[in-house]
Design a protein around this motif. Structure first.
Motif, short mmCIF file in Angstrom:
data_model
loop_
_atom_site.label_atom_id
_atom_site.label_comp_id
_atom_site.label_asym_id
_atom_site.label_seq_id
_atom_site.Cartn_x
_atom_site.Cartn_y
_atom_site.Cartn_z
N ALA A 1 0.84 -1.19 0.00
CA ALA A 1 0.00 0.00 0.00
C ALA A 1 0.88 1.24 0.00
N THR A 2 0.46 2.25 -0.72
CA THR A 2 1.23 3.49 -0.77
C THR A 2 0.39 4.68 -0.34
N ASP A 3 -0.94 4.53 -0.29
CA ASP A 3 -1.80 5.64 0.10
C ASP A 3 -2.00 5.67 1.60
N ALA A 4 -2.23 6.89 2.12
CA ALA A 4 -2.51 7.03 3.55
C ALA A 4 -3.81 6.31 3.87
N GLY A 5 -3.84 5.68 5.02
CA GLY A 5 -5.04 4.97 5.44
C GLY A 5 -4.69 3.89 6.45
N THR A 6 -5.72 3.16 6.88
CA THR A 6 -5.55 2.04 7.81
C THR A 6 -5.76 0.75 7.04
N ILE A 28 -1.03 1.50 9.93
CA ILE A 28 -1.53 2.83 9.52
C ILE A 28 -0.43 3.56 8.76
N ILE A 29 -0.80 4.08 7.59
CA ILE A 29 0.07 5.00 6.86
C ILE A 29 -0.55 6.39 7.06
N LYS A 30 0.18 7.22 7.80
CA LYS A 30 -0.34 8.56 8.12
C LYS A 30 -0.11 9.50 6.94
N PRO A 31 -1.04 10.48 6.77
CA PRO A 31 -0.83 11.48 5.73
C PRO A 31 0.42 12.31 6.03
N ASN A 101 -3.57 11.89 0.84
CA ASN A 101 -2.25 11.47 1.31
C ASN A 101 -1.49 12.59 2.03
N TYR A 102 -2.12 13.78 2.12
CA TYR A 102 -1.46 14.91 2.76
C TYR A 102 -2.39 15.58 3.76
N ASN A 103 -1.81 16.09 4.86
CA ASN A 103 -2.57 16.92 5.79
C ASN A 103 -2.79 18.28 5.13
#
Length: 186
Positions: A1-6, A28-31, A101-103
């Motif tokens: 996975a490369t996108d932010a998410g759980t 979890i991949i954080k933004p 993918n970004y805050n």
């Protein structure tokens, strides 16, 4: 996975002669923060009858960025730095959204446009010396070439008269106050 998410990940470990370890874990991949963009208020702005940029922008927006500038309470979706002409205090907010993918980036600054300084150009004001002769005559000789108004007071600045040079008939000493005025200027 490369996108932010759980994400749920199933882990299965097999060992000879043992029961397999079968476990599902969450990762979890954080933004990421949007980096390299900043704004600062332009300082020392003075009214000059032209629109002026309110902030300086450091960095560049990325293709696809959703950019919103808010001056006061009026949001505008544009990459253009906001400009204003009128004297006053402004609250400027930059909001940049770059997808999931970004805050979201958001920064607010305060900016002031002060009254401008009147360019008096070649203004010349000279007292008119004369001898009493029973006629009413101007007390000053005034030459001006600028886009402003001159006001005169002969009563300690209590009242001001626009564009009318004070006159007198009687002999004596006269104190005359003169001020230049123009909307939006000191």
């Amino acid at each position: 996975a490369t996108d932010a998410g759980t994400y749920s990940v199933r882990v299965v470990v097999t060992r000879q002669g043992k029961d397999p370890l079968d476990k599902t874990v969450e990762t979890i991949i954080k933004p990421a923060d949007i980096e390299g963009i900043d704004i600062a208020p332009v300082t020392g702005l003075k009214y000059n009858e032209a629109d002026q940029a309110l902030v300086t922008l450091t960095g560049e927006f990325a293709e696809g960025d959703d950019v919103t500038w808010t001056v006061g309470v009026d949001p505008v979706k544009t990459w253009d730095i906001p400009k204003r002409m009128a004297v006053g205090s402004y609250t400027v907010t930059l909001t940049v959204e770059r997808g999931d993918n970004y805050n979201k980036f958001e920064k607010t600054v305060e900016v002031d446009i002060a009254l401008g300084e009147i360019d008096l150009g070649d203004l010349k004001i000279e007292a008119v010396d004369r001898t009493y002769d029973t006629t009413e005559k101007p007390l000053l000789d005034v030459t001006k070439d600028g886009d402003y108004t001159l006001e005169y007071s002969t009563d300690e600045k209590a009242t001001w008269v626009k564009d009318t040079i004070p006159t007198a008939t009687d002999a004596g000493e006269y104190v005359i106050y003169v001020k230049a005025t123009k909307d939006g200027y000191n």
